[in-house]
Scaffold this active site. Structure first.
Site, mmCIF file in Angstrom:
data_model
loop_
_atom_site.group_PDB
_atom_site.id
_atom_site.type_symbol
_atom_site.label_atom_id
_atom_site.label_comp_id
_atom_site.label_asym_id
_atom_site.label_seq_id
_atom_site.Cartn_x
_atom_site.Cartn_y
_atom_site.Cartn_z
ATOM 1 N N ASP A 31 74.129 42.908 60.014
ATOM 2 C CA ASP A 31 75.152 43.303 60.354
ATOM 3 C C ASP A 31 75.381 42.732 62.029
ATOM 4 O OD1 ASP A 31 73.416 44.827 61.909
ATOM 5 O OD2 ASP A 31 74.021 46.778 61.000
ATOM 6 N N GLY A 32 74.357 42.059 62.467
ATOM 7 C CA GLY A 32 74.454 41.351 63.857
ATOM 8 C C GLY A 32 74.467 42.465 64.813
ATOM 9 N N GLY A 78 70.768 35.813 64.569
ATOM 10 C CA GLY A 78 71.407 36.390 63.849
ATOM 11 C C GLY A 78 72.258 37.698 64.428
ATOM 12 N N ARG A 79 71.918 38.343 65.397
ATOM 13 C CA ARG A 79 72.367 39.342 66.315
ATOM 14 C C ARG A 79 72.189 39.085 67.678
ATOM 15 N NH1 ARG A 79 67.317 43.616 66.196
ATOM 16 N NH2 ARG A 79 65.762 42.009 66.055
ATOM 17 N N LYS A 113 72.156 40.969 72.934
ATOM 18 C CA LYS A 113 71.509 41.281 71.747
ATOM 19 C C LYS A 113 72.171 42.335 71.069
ATOM 20 C CE LYS A 113 66.683 41.463 69.978
ATOM 21 N NZ LYS A 113 65.256 41.497 70.409
ATOM 22 N N ASP A 139 58.719 32.612 65.234
ATOM 23 C CA ASP A 139 60.147 32.575 65.928
ATOM 24 C C ASP A 139 60.127 33.613 67.055
ATOM 25 O OD1 ASP A 139 59.611 34.336 63.445
ATOM 26 O OD2 ASP A 139 61.423 35.010 64.207
ATOM 27 N N ASN A 140 58.987 34.240 67.225
ATOM 28 C CA ASN A 140 58.887 35.295 68.360
ATOM 29 C C ASN A 140 57.707 34.750 69.054
ATOM 30 O OD1 ASN A 140 60.754 36.931 67.224
ATOM 31 N ND2 ASN A 140 59.323 38.259 66.142
ATOM 32 N N ASP A 174 60.883 39.508 72.215
ATOM 33 C CA ASP A 174 61.125 40.211 70.885
ATOM 34 C C ASP A 174 60.246 41.252 70.752
ATOM 35 O OD1 ASP A 174 63.383 38.677 70.587
ATOM 36 O OD2 ASP A 174 62.480 38.050 68.323
HETATM 37 P P1 AMP Z 1 63.050 39.654 64.253
HETATM 38 O O1 AMP Z 1 62.478 40.365 63.268
HETATM 39 O O2 AMP Z 1 63.839 40.834 65.198
HETATM 40 O O3 AMP Z 1 62.466 38.699 65.165
HETATM 41 O O4 AMP Z 1 64.417 38.862 63.596
HETATM 42 C C1 AMP Z 1 64.189 37.857 62.800
HETATM 43 C C2 AMP Z 1 65.470 37.309 62.128
HETATM 44 O O5 AMP Z 1 66.278 38.237 61.523
HETATM 45 C C3 AMP Z 1 66.137 36.663 63.280
HETATM 46 O O6 AMP Z 1 66.745 35.451 62.633
HETATM 47 C C4 AMP Z 1 67.217 37.776 63.538
HETATM 48 O O7 AMP Z 1 68.567 37.091 64.057
HETATM 49 C C5 AMP Z 1 67.479 38.229 62.202
HETATM 50 N N1 AMP Z 1 68.096 39.627 62.431
HETATM 51 C C6 AMP Z 1 67.622 40.720 62.762
HETATM 52 N N2 AMP Z 1 68.128 41.793 62.680
HETATM 53 C C7 AMP Z 1 69.340 41.432 62.301
HETATM 54 C C8 AMP Z 1 70.657 42.058 62.242
HETATM 55 N N3 AMP Z 1 71.001 43.080 62.454
HETATM 56 N N4 AMP Z 1 71.795 41.127 61.832
HETATM 57 C C9 AMP Z 1 71.539 39.784 61.602
HETATM 58 N N5 AMP Z 1 70.390 39.331 61.742
HETATM 59 C C10 AMP Z 1 69.388 40.154 62.154
HETATM 60 MG MG MG Z 2 62.902 37.552 66.660
#
Ligand code: AMP
Ligand code: MG
Length: 474
Positions: free
Chosen positions: A119-120, A86-87, A107, A242-243, A252
């Protein structure tokens, strides 16, 4: 960069094509000269405006085929059928001069089809944290994704406050997660699973074959990885599937933290209210994650799932012994023990137990064993000095001198680690546009076993400096 994009050649249901979203004003924070050299890249060229534009996502370099990967995952044990990049955007796979394949990922590169409400983007805090901690882990000998570069975007990111935006260039042999397999297993997509399994074997375990071979290697790699984390006092903080990296890399760096005072139940992450990912829970979670991978691989193991369960379970059950052996080996080395004796586990556990009750700093205590200063880390020094003779007796049974043992200990017990409060200091300064603390920390962490006894980064935090909670920064 010399690209050969094998992921982009997979069926298009496995990712979405997506160019990075350009930013207002790219600014260089850092290019990693050590990693650039390993990849056969010229660090000085990466810092030129032409390549700064690539690292910020403003220019797609020739040969890149940017994409965002599909994945799913269990977050805190809850099934989420669709997550995905997502980002983060994979620019492509760079082939180094030695033939090694490196995923090059930006990233914080903007919204993708998987962004949901996000917001990616990333702000400078998480970018600096991941850069420092992943490179420190590498210097400490822990398998991990790497950080090739960090840049500012000249844009504001909105979190709890208005914060400066940044992009991290993350590099790894792959970004294959347990959650990547789960995404396709949940959709009954056996063809995609087979392609992923083949890719994971080729990239991470070229000596193994077949789904059971992949599972066995992934289980062993996780057991080794988590033992290494624990031997450094590292808490990942978000061991969601996912991590969890199928190649056994640390991936991550969100609310990760290093123990200051040792306690097995320690949790730092603000979102981990139940303590699921506490320090001492990490091996159990790793095997739980491997069980999710195993269940994804069942259709590849045997067309009849009932016949697949038994061999998969047998492989999973190896985790406990592997983990025990890795943990013992790591902690024996921390005590300067080169041979294995019965009673070693009890000796190690007695020390850890005393450390927990006496609030002893994890890193300083083990380094102190090598330097003869460990007792000072205990609120009640007698808690150490009554344990010390049993350790000395055990060392004597090795037949090697205390000097030799101490030299060996200094090679496995780091003098400097990325302390939580030092990272926070570097982030606070970076938000103000001052990257000097970041660079000082980065330089010290590249040589974690060598810092002089009076090096300022060896100090434990004062009570005022102590970080009690960490945040994922998403
Ligand atoms: P994480 O908790 O960082 O492992 O992320 C979990 C999910 O949330 C993943 O699919 C990421 O791509 C998504 N994600 C985290 N932060 C953002 C962001 N700022 N914009 C879009 N997607 C996000
Ligand atoms: Mg992750």
């Amino acid at each position: 960069m010399h690209f050969d994009n094998s992921y982009a050649r997979l069926p298009d249901r496995m990712f979405t094509r997506q160019d990075p979203v350009p930013v207002a004003a790219p600014g260089l924070i850092a290019v990693n000269p050590r990693l650039a050299a390993e990849m056969g890249l010229d660090a000085a060229r990466l810092a030129t405006p032409e390549w700064l534009a690539v690292l910020a996502g403003n220019r797609v370099p020739p040969g890149a085929e940017p994409l965002a990967q599909a994945y799913a995952g269990h977050q805190f044990g809850n099934w989420v059928p669709q997550l995905g990049d997502g980002r983060a955007i994979l620019l492509g796979e760079h082939i180094g001069p030695d033939g090694r394949r490196w995923d090059v990922q930006l990233k914080g590169a903007g919204r993708t089809a998987w962004s949901r409400g996000g917001d990616g983007r990333a702000w400078v805090g998480p970018v600096i944290r991941e850069y420092l901690v992943s490179e420190a882990m590498h210097a400490l000998g822990v398998p991990t994704t790497r950080a090739l570069a960090a840049v500012t975007t000249g844009e504001i990111v909105y979190r709890e406050a208005r914060l400066p935006g940044a992009v991290l260039t993350r590099v790894a042999a792959s970004h294959l997660r347990v959650g990547t397999f789960q995404y396709f297993a949940a959709r009954g997509d056996t063809e995609a699973l087979r392609l992923l399994a083949d890719m994971a074997l080729a990239r991470h375990y070229p000596g193994a074959t077949g789904p059971l071979g992949l599972l066995a290697e992934a289980v062993a790699a996780q057991a080794r990885l988590v033992a290494q984390w624990m031997a450094l006092g590292f808490i990942h903080g978000v061991m969601n599937t996912d991590n969890a990296h199928v190649g056994g890399l640390t991936i991550d760096y969100g609310p990760c933290a290093f123990l200051d005072a040792y306690h097995p139940d320690r949790v730092f992450s603000s979102i981990d209210r139940g303590g699921r990912y506490a320090y001492a829970n990490q091996p159990q979670i790793a095997v739980w994650n491997m069980a999710q991978l195993a269940s994804c691989l069942l259709p590849l193991i045997d067309a009849d799932p009932d016949r697949a369960i038994e061999p998969a379970t047998e492989v999973l059950h190896r985790f406990a012994d592997l983990w025990q052996a890795e943990w013992l080996a790591r902690f024996r080395a921390k005590l300067g023990l080169a041979t294995a004796h019965e009673g070693d586990r009890a000796l190690i556990e007695a020390l850890l137990d005393r450390m927990a009750r006496s609030g002893a700093d994890f890193t300083r205590t083990f380094r102190g064993l090598a330097e003869g200063t460990a007792a000072a880390e205990f609120r009640d020094p007698a808690a150490f000095t009554t344990w010390e003779p049993t350790w000395h007796a055990r060392l004597a049974a090795e037949g090697r001198s205390l000097e030799a043992a101490r030299a060996a200990m200094a090679r496995v017990n780091p003098a400097v680690i990325p302390r939580n409060h030092r990272i926070e200091d570097a982030i606070d300064a970076a938000v103000q546009g001052d990257f000097a603390p970041f660079h000082a920390l980065d330089a010290a962490l590249a040589q974690p076993f060598d810092a002089a006894p009076d090096h300022p980064l060896r100090a434990a935090p004062t009570p005022q400096e102590t970080v009690h909670q960490t945040f994922c920064g998403t």
